[in-house]
Design a protein around this motif. Sequence first.
Motif, mmCIF file in Angstrom:
data_model
loop_
_atom_site.group_PDB
_atom_site.id
_atom_site.type_symbol
_atom_site.label_atom_id
_atom_site.label_comp_id
_atom_site.label_asym_id
_atom_site.label_seq_id
_atom_site.Cartn_x
_atom_site.Cartn_y
_atom_site.Cartn_z
ATOM 1 N N VAL A 12 0.843 -1.215 0.000
ATOM 2 C CA VAL A 12 0.000 0.000 0.000
ATOM 3 C C VAL A 12 0.871 1.255 0.000
ATOM 4 O O VAL A 12 0.527 2.254 0.624
ATOM 5 C CB VAL A 12 -0.991 0.014 1.197
ATOM 6 N N ALA A 13 1.993 1.170 -0.723
ATOM 7 C CA ALA A 13 2.939 2.293 -0.701
ATOM 8 C C ALA A 13 2.974 3.065 -2.018
ATOM 9 O O ALA A 13 3.795 3.948 -2.185
ATOM 10 C CB ALA A 13 4.336 1.775 -0.359
ATOM 11 N N LEU A 15 1.826 5.627 -5.141
ATOM 12 C CA LEU A 15 1.484 7.059 -5.087
ATOM 13 C C LEU A 15 0.028 7.323 -5.452
ATOM 14 O O LEU A 15 -0.509 8.381 -5.145
ATOM 15 C CB LEU A 15 2.391 7.850 -6.042
ATOM 16 N N GLY A 16 -0.611 6.376 -6.129
ATOM 17 C CA GLY A 16 -2.015 6.560 -6.502
ATOM 18 C C GLY A 16 -2.235 7.765 -7.387
ATOM 19 O O GLY A 16 -3.210 8.508 -7.222
ATOM 20 N N THR A 17 -1.339 7.984 -8.339
ATOM 21 C CA THR A 17 -1.401 9.220 -9.151
ATOM 22 C C THR A 17 -2.680 9.310 -9.979
ATOM 23 O O THR A 17 -3.127 10.411 -10.287
ATOM 24 C CB THR A 17 -0.183 9.325 -10.096
ATOM 25 N N LYS A 28 -4.631 5.834 -1.546
ATOM 26 C CA LYS A 28 -5.643 5.282 -2.456
ATOM 27 C C LYS A 28 -6.426 4.150 -1.784
ATOM 28 O O LYS A 28 -7.625 3.999 -1.985
ATOM 29 C CB LYS A 28 -4.917 4.762 -3.703
ATOM 30 N N GLU A 29 -5.732 3.381 -0.983
ATOM 31 C CA GLU A 29 -6.348 2.185 -0.379
ATOM 32 C C GLU A 29 -7.413 2.530 0.651
ATOM 33 O O GLU A 29 -8.134 1.665 1.117
ATOM 34 C CB GLU A 29 -5.262 1.299 0.255
ATOM 35 N N PRO A 109 8.663 4.571 -3.705
ATOM 36 C CA PRO A 109 7.839 3.642 -4.487
ATOM 37 C C PRO A 109 8.604 3.126 -5.715
ATOM 38 O O PRO A 109 8.435 3.611 -6.811
ATOM 39 C CB PRO A 109 6.625 4.492 -4.883
ATOM 40 N N LEU A 110 9.438 2.109 -5.487
ATOM 41 C CA LEU A 110 10.314 1.614 -6.559
ATOM 42 C C LEU A 110 9.683 0.469 -7.347
ATOM 43 O O LEU A 110 10.346 -0.158 -8.168
ATOM 44 C CB LEU A 110 11.660 1.173 -5.970
ATOM 45 N N ALA A 115 8.187 -3.393 -3.201
ATOM 46 C CA ALA A 115 7.305 -3.300 -2.027
ATOM 47 C C ALA A 115 7.203 -4.665 -1.339
ATOM 48 O O ALA A 115 7.294 -4.758 -0.105
ATOM 49 C CB ALA A 115 5.920 -2.806 -2.449
ATOM 50 N N LEU A 132 -3.290 -7.310 -3.854
ATOM 51 C CA LEU A 132 -3.257 -5.898 -4.238
ATOM 52 C C LEU A 132 -4.576 -5.259 -3.833
ATOM 53 O O LEU A 132 -5.648 -5.648 -4.323
ATOM 54 C CB LEU A 132 -3.038 -5.730 -5.745
ATOM 55 N N PRO A 133 -4.501 -4.276 -2.938
ATOM 56 C CA PRO A 133 -5.740 -3.729 -2.376
ATOM 57 C C PRO A 133 -6.582 -2.938 -3.370
ATOM 58 O O PRO A 133 -7.740 -2.686 -3.105
ATOM 59 C CB PRO A 133 -5.254 -2.797 -1.272
ATOM 60 N N ASP A 134 -6.005 -2.563 -4.504
ATOM 61 C CA ASP A 134 -6.853 -1.805 -5.438
ATOM 62 C C ASP A 134 -7.633 -2.713 -6.377
ATOM 63 O O ASP A 134 -8.347 -2.230 -7.255
ATOM 64 C CB ASP A 134 -6.057 -0.737 -6.199
#
Length: 300
Positions: A12-13, A15-17, A28-29, A109-110, A115, A132-134
């Motif tokens: 959950v790291a 950026l959620g751009t 985002k999560e 966020p690499l 992650a 993946l939480p999304d």
Amino acid sequence: MPRPIRKAVFPVAGLGTRFLPATKAMPKEMLTVVDRPLIQYVVDEAREAGIEHFIFVTGRNKSVIEDHFDKQYELESTLRKRGKSLELDLLEQDLPGAGETSFTRQQEPLGLGHAIWCARHLVGEEPFAVLLPDMIMKASPGCLAQMVDVYNRRDGGNVIAVEETPWEQVHRYGVVGGADWQDNHFTVTQMVEKPKREHAPSNLIISGRYILQPEIFRELDRQETGAGGEIQITDAMKRMMWSQHFHGVKYDGVTYDCGDKVGFLAANIALALEREDIAPAFREVLGKVIPQHGGKLSWG
Ligand code: UTP
């Protein structure tokens, strides 16, 4: 029986751009689908599959996720005073038990592979799940439970959830090729990241659930970057295919890609329409709103 899957990693790291500015200060999560944050859906799915230890790989601005999985004494005492027992029960149900959660940080966020690698000391030397939480996977039994079933039937190894996508979209995803189909599962023989349509081994794409053996951390130790300059989990899995079995599970259910605005909105509509307490009023609203925007709605 293969070694049990007790631990799950939730990356959950990111950026959620795609959701800026909503995700400027909020992860985002924590975006809500109906009235639950995205992260709650995946934690529930993991619990249903027998997971006992929930490992969150967080980044900046993510402490709210830690708070979400903690008790809120002030709120609870106010609810108690007001006699809101239903709401209190809801909060109680959603909470993992004491000592069942761990949090670590991905400082930059690499990439998804990086992650997951950040969780290596918390996972240790045992197989584990990644969710993946999304991605909301609406299924009964849940997607991870279906994968654990295949993991047990196939005597262990690595397991990836896959789903069909239209051929013209395969170039956007990791795609697998398979052989030796049995019911809903098969042996993965190929993995290709974002192939051209003519080079894709199938139209089965890797969706957001994995069961991985701890050897994946040896592969991720190499810190090799791939597509987009990020450390990709698909690359590490591909390298591990030489020495380990990978099973694909075409899970029975519906996926909502909530990392994408349209998928997120679709999840809200679909899940609201499944809720007895909301559906009747919501159907009525949709019946008015959609024709106002030039659409047609028929409830059949
Ligand atoms: P995404 O690529 O969908 O998430 O990663 P993102 O990068 O946050 O979103 P956009 O593209 O900028 O809008 C899938 C999952 O992996 C996590 C994300 O938080 C998300 O849950 N992730 C991704 C990490 O934890 N670290 C990363 O370096 C990349």
